[in-house]
Scaffold this active site. Structure first.
Site, PDB file in Angstrom:
ATOM      1  N   LEU A  15      32.128 -41.228 -38.686  1.00 58.07           N
ATOM      2  CA  LEU A  15      31.679 -42.329 -37.822  1.00 58.07           C
ATOM      3  C   LEU A  15      31.556 -43.621 -38.617  1.00 58.07           C
ATOM      4  O   LEU A  15      31.829 -44.710 -38.089  1.00 58.07           O
ATOM      5  CB  LEU A  15      30.357 -41.976 -37.143  1.00 58.07           C
ATOM      6  CG  LEU A  15      30.341 -40.690 -36.306  1.00 58.07           C
ATOM      7  CD1 LEU A  15      29.078 -40.628 -35.438  1.00 58.07           C
ATOM      8  CD2 LEU A  15      31.574 -40.554 -35.425  1.00 58.07           C
ATOM      9  N   ASP A  34      27.830 -45.170 -49.556  1.00 63.22           N
ATOM     10  CA  ASP A  34      27.971 -43.722 -49.374  1.00 63.22           C
ATOM     11  C   ASP A  34      27.904 -43.118 -50.778  1.00 63.22           C
ATOM     12  O   ASP A  34      28.000 -43.842 -51.774  1.00 63.22           O
ATOM     13  CB  ASP A  34      29.318 -43.372 -48.717  1.00 63.22           C
ATOM     14  CG  ASP A  34      29.289 -42.011 -48.005  1.00 63.22           C
ATOM     15  OD1 ASP A  34      29.369 -41.973 -46.765  1.00 63.22           O
ATOM     16  OD2 ASP A  34      29.202 -40.968 -48.698  1.00 63.22           O
ATOM     17  N   PHE A  72      23.632 -43.936 -40.946  1.00 65.55           N
ATOM     18  CA  PHE A  72      24.556 -42.863 -40.552  1.00 65.55           C
ATOM     19  C   PHE A  72      24.811 -41.886 -41.692  1.00 65.55           C
ATOM     20  O   PHE A  72      25.564 -40.923 -41.524  1.00 65.55           O
ATOM     21  CB  PHE A  72      25.881 -43.459 -40.049  1.00 65.55           C
ATOM     22  CG  PHE A  72      25.807 -43.948 -38.620  1.00 65.55           C
ATOM     23  CD1 PHE A  72      24.990 -45.010 -38.259  1.00 65.55           C
ATOM     24  CD2 PHE A  72      26.545 -43.314 -37.621  1.00 65.55           C
ATOM     25  CE1 PHE A  72      24.903 -45.431 -36.944  1.00 65.55           C
ATOM     26  CE2 PHE A  72      26.468 -43.729 -36.299  1.00 65.55           C
ATOM     27  CZ  PHE A  72      25.641 -44.793 -35.947  1.00 65.55           C
ATOM     28  N   HIS A 113      20.733 -32.364 -31.652  1.00 66.04           N
ATOM     29  CA  HIS A 113      20.117 -31.186 -32.253  1.00 66.04           C
ATOM     30  C   HIS A 113      18.616 -31.375 -32.534  1.00 66.04           C
ATOM     31  O   HIS A 113      17.940 -30.406 -32.878  1.00 66.04           O
ATOM     32  CB  HIS A 113      20.896 -30.751 -33.496  1.00 66.04           C
ATOM     33  CG  HIS A 113      22.284 -30.330 -33.130  1.00 66.04           C
ATOM     34  ND1 HIS A 113      22.545 -29.196 -32.390  1.00 66.04           N
ATOM     35  CD2 HIS A 113      23.486 -30.944 -33.307  1.00 66.04           C
ATOM     36  CE1 HIS A 113      23.856 -29.104 -32.157  1.00 66.04           C
ATOM     37  NE2 HIS A 113      24.445 -30.154 -32.705  1.00 66.04           N
ATOM     38  N   TYR A 136      18.686 -29.074 -39.836  1.00 63.79           N
ATOM     39  CA  TYR A 136      19.351 -30.371 -39.602  1.00 63.79           C
ATOM     40  C   TYR A 136      18.694 -31.104 -38.429  1.00 63.79           C
ATOM     41  O   TYR A 136      18.289 -32.276 -38.554  1.00 63.79           O
ATOM     42  CB  TYR A 136      20.845 -30.119 -39.346  1.00 63.79           C
ATOM     43  CG  TYR A 136      21.578 -31.276 -38.721  1.00 63.79           C
ATOM     44  CD1 TYR A 136      21.811 -32.451 -39.429  1.00 63.79           C
ATOM     45  CD2 TYR A 136      22.053 -31.199 -37.403  1.00 63.79           C
ATOM     46  CE1 TYR A 136      22.486 -33.512 -38.846  1.00 63.79           C
ATOM     47  CE2 TYR A 136      22.736 -32.251 -36.825  1.00 63.79           C
ATOM     48  CZ  TYR A 136      22.948 -33.411 -37.541  1.00 63.79           C
ATOM     49  OH  TYR A 136      23.605 -34.462 -36.959  1.00 63.79           O
TER      50      TYR A 136
HETATM   51  P1  NAI Z   1      29.904 -37.224 -41.858  1.00 64.66           P
HETATM   52  O1  NAI Z   1      29.390 -35.997 -42.531  1.00 64.66           O
HETATM   53  O2  NAI Z   1      31.372 -37.400 -41.711  1.00 64.66           O
HETATM   54  O3  NAI Z   1      29.309 -38.507 -42.615  1.00 64.66           O
HETATM   55  C1  NAI Z   1      28.077 -38.512 -43.294  1.00 64.66           C
HETATM   56  C2  NAI Z   1      28.256 -39.287 -44.597  1.00 64.66           C
HETATM   57  O4  NAI Z   1      26.993 -39.294 -45.276  1.00 64.66           O
HETATM   58  C3  NAI Z   1      29.295 -38.673 -45.555  1.00 64.66           C
HETATM   59  O5  NAI Z   1      30.283 -39.622 -45.884  1.00 64.66           O
HETATM   60  C4  NAI Z   1      28.475 -38.276 -46.765  1.00 64.66           C
HETATM   61  O6  NAI Z   1      29.158 -38.459 -48.001  1.00 64.66           O
HETATM   62  C5  NAI Z   1      27.271 -39.199 -46.672  1.00 64.66           C
HETATM   63  N1  NAI Z   1      26.124 -38.644 -47.379  1.00 64.66           N
HETATM   64  C6  NAI Z   1      25.625 -37.374 -47.289  1.00 64.66           C
HETATM   65  N2  NAI Z   1      24.607 -37.237 -48.140  1.00 64.66           N
HETATM   66  C7  NAI Z   1      24.451 -38.418 -48.782  1.00 64.66           C
HETATM   67  C8  NAI Z   1      23.569 -38.883 -49.783  1.00 64.66           C
HETATM   68  N3  NAI Z   1      22.619 -38.097 -50.319  1.00 64.66           N
HETATM   69  N4  NAI Z   1      23.692 -40.140 -50.213  1.00 64.66           N
HETATM   70  C9  NAI Z   1      24.639 -40.954 -49.704  1.00 64.66           C
HETATM   71  N5  NAI Z   1      25.511 -40.575 -48.738  1.00 64.66           N
HETATM   72  C10 NAI Z   1      25.411 -39.316 -48.292  1.00 64.66           C
HETATM   73  O7  NAI Z   1      29.167 -37.269 -40.442  1.00 64.66           O
HETATM   74  P2  NAI Z   1      29.547 -38.136 -39.148  1.00 64.66           P
HETATM   75  O8  NAI Z   1      30.127 -37.229 -38.143  1.00 64.66           O
HETATM   76  O9  NAI Z   1      30.232 -39.382 -39.529  1.00 64.66           O
HETATM   77  O10 NAI Z   1      28.077 -38.498 -38.622  1.00 64.66           O
HETATM   78  C11 NAI Z   1      27.430 -39.694 -39.002  1.00 64.66           C
HETATM   79  C12 NAI Z   1      25.960 -39.606 -38.611  1.00 64.66           C
HETATM   80  O11 NAI Z   1      25.864 -39.379 -37.208  1.00 64.66           O
HETATM   81  C13 NAI Z   1      25.233 -38.442 -39.286  1.00 64.66           C
HETATM   82  O12 NAI Z   1      23.908 -38.852 -39.606  1.00 64.66           O
HETATM   83  C14 NAI Z   1      25.201 -37.376 -38.219  1.00 64.66           C
HETATM   84  O13 NAI Z   1      24.068 -36.525 -38.375  1.00 64.66           O
HETATM   85  C15 NAI Z   1      25.103 -38.216 -36.958  1.00 64.66           C
HETATM   86  N6  NAI Z   1      25.644 -37.512 -35.788  1.00 64.66           N
HETATM   87  C16 NAI Z   1      26.995 -37.306 -35.652  1.00 64.66           C
HETATM   88  C17 NAI Z   1      27.498 -36.636 -34.546  1.00 64.66           C
HETATM   89  C18 NAI Z   1      28.964 -36.457 -34.328  1.00 64.66           C
HETATM   90  O14 NAI Z   1      29.307 -35.864 -33.309  1.00 64.66           O
HETATM   91  N7  NAI Z   1      29.851 -36.910 -35.214  1.00 64.66           N
HETATM   92  C19 NAI Z   1      26.581 -36.105 -33.523  1.00 64.66           C
HETATM   93  C20 NAI Z   1      25.187 -36.373 -33.763  1.00 64.66           C
HETATM   94  C21 NAI Z   1      24.754 -37.063 -34.847  1.00 64.66           C
HETATM   95  C1  15L Z   2      25.974 -33.150 -34.522  1.00 67.30           C
HETATM   96  O1  15L Z   2      24.835 -33.571 -34.734  1.00 67.30           O
HETATM   97  C2  15L Z   2      26.977 -33.053 -35.608  1.00 67.30           C
HETATM   98  O2  15L Z   2      26.871 -34.108 -36.520  1.00 67.30           O
HETATM   99  C3  15L Z   2      28.403 -32.953 -35.094  1.00 67.30           C
HETATM  100  O3  15L Z   2      29.234 -32.482 -36.146  1.00 67.30           O
HETATM  101  C4  15L Z   2      28.514 -32.028 -33.886  1.00 67.30           C
HETATM  102  O4  15L Z   2      28.185 -30.715 -34.263  1.00 67.30           O
HETATM  103  C5  15L Z   2      27.567 -32.508 -32.812  1.00 67.30           C
HETATM  104  O5  15L Z   2      26.238 -32.632 -33.295  1.00 67.30           O
HETATM  105  C6  15L Z   2      27.554 -31.591 -31.580  1.00 67.30           C
HETATM  106  O6  15L Z   2      26.473 -31.137 -31.178  1.00 67.30           O
HETATM  107  O7  15L Z   2      28.624 -31.357 -31.008  1.00 67.30           O
END
Ligand code: NAI
Ligand code: 15L
Length: 268
Positions: A15, A34, A72, A113, A136
């Site tokens: 994202l 990041d 994020f 979640h 999580y």
């Molecule tokens: P992603 O896993 O692709 O991105 C998360 C980023 O955080 C990664 O690039 C990772 O390197 C970085 N990261 C992890 N630990 C770190 C640390 N200690 N220090 C610095 N950076 C760190 O996840 P995505 O899908 O892009 O999600 C972004 C946000 O949105 C997350 O917080 C996720 O929980 C939330 N989210 C995403 C959903 C989805 O469907 N993609 C659904 C619900 C929430």
């Molecule tokens: C989340 O919170 C996760 O970041 C994503 O990878 C999906 O699992 C999403 O929820 C979901 O519930 O589909």
């Protein structure tokens, strides 16, 4: 365009990359960070700095002069407690301390979640009980509560985005309800940043799903306060995906789907 630079954590994630491109195209001044390198070309005016969210002084420095923090970064799926706690609890605290120091608004990528153990037959408003479906989800619930603390004690504003499933396309039957398109997600983040006020509470919860006719689980939230409404829909995928269920009765019963069934040991 926001008046001050915007800090985006998790910029190298799925994202984060979508947001960097879209907000960069809108001419936003972005500070990106990041713990892994940014894989794409940086938009004009954007700066990227490698940092671990567990490094508090680094996060404070990165946020200097920023008016909004888009948080994020962190662990984004279920993992053992010890894996989640550093990035998602200590890291979150550092992001909130930075928001407090700068007087910045927090836009927090929370998740469905945080409420995943509500049943799919329930209809939830933004004041529903938190019901995390793992370590999580618990970290996301904690994040929303931390936002409440920083509002009450320090006046920090927060928008909590309870994101459903944000992917290029829905890929299973559950996502016919929970899918949030990249376009709707980007517009949501823009409105959460640009909305002049969050009203007297100073916080807003938004259910992050597109205009899916199967999204019957989530109802009232703060979308009118920030001026957002979804435009896309998962409905055109229904014929292809409605049979694509998990086959697991626990996953199918609860809103959090497969996360609820992980390591599930209840017998009654
Ligand atoms: P992603 O896993 O692709 O991105 C998360 C980023 O955080 C990664 O690039 C990772 O390197 C970085 N990261 C992890 N630990 C770190 C640390 N200690 N220090 C610095 N950076 C760190 O996840 P995505 O899908 O892009 O999600 C972004 C946000 O949105 C997350 O917080 C996720 O929980 C939330 N989210 C995403 C959903 C989805 O469907 N993609 C659904 C619900 C929430
Ligand atoms: C989340 O919170 C996760 O970041 C994503 O990878 C999906 O699992 C999403 O929820 C979901 O519930 O589909």
């Amino acid at each position: 365009v926001p008046q001050k630079p915007v800090l985006l954590t998790g910029a190298s994630g799925a994202l984060g990359r979508v947001l960097t491109r879209a907000l960069g195209e809108q001419g936003w001044t972005l500070r990106l960070t990041d713990r892994v390198p940014f894989p794409d070309q940086l938009p004009e005016g954007a700066r990227f700095q490698l940092a671990d969210l567990e490094d508090g002084p680094a996060i404070l420095r990165l946020a200097e002069g920023c008016g909004t923090i888009l948080h994020f970064g962190g662990i984004s799926v279920e993992h053992p407690f010890e894996t989640v706690i550093g990035p998602n609890i200590r890291g979150l605290y550092h992001a909130y301390e930075a928001a407090r120091r700068e007087g910045a608004r927090m836009v927090f990528a929370s998740s469905n979640h945080a409420i995943g153990f509500h049943e799919r037959t329930e209809v939830l408003d933004d004041d529903c009980a938190l019901a995390p479906d793992g370590y999580y989800g618990l970290s996301k619930a904690y994040g929303e509560m931390m936002g409440g603390l920083y509002r009450h004690k320090h006046g920090v504003e927060s928008v909590f985005l309870r994101i459903g499933s944000c992917f290029p396309e829905p890929t299973d039957a559950r996502m016919l309800a929970t899918w949030l398109s990249y376009g709707d997600m980007t517009r949501l983040v823009m409105r959460a940043t640009l909305a002049p006020t969050l009203g007297p509470s100073g916080t807003a919860v938004i259910w992050g799903a597109s205009k899916n006719s199967r999204m019957t689980w989530w109802r009232r939230d703060g979308r009118e306060t920030i001026g957002w409404a979804p435009q896309d829909s998962a409905d055109s995928y229904a014929a292809a995906l409605e049979g694509k269920t998990s086959g697991n009765p626990v996953a199918e019963r609860y809103q959090g789907g497969g996360f609820t069934a992980l390591d599930y040991s209840r017998s009654e």
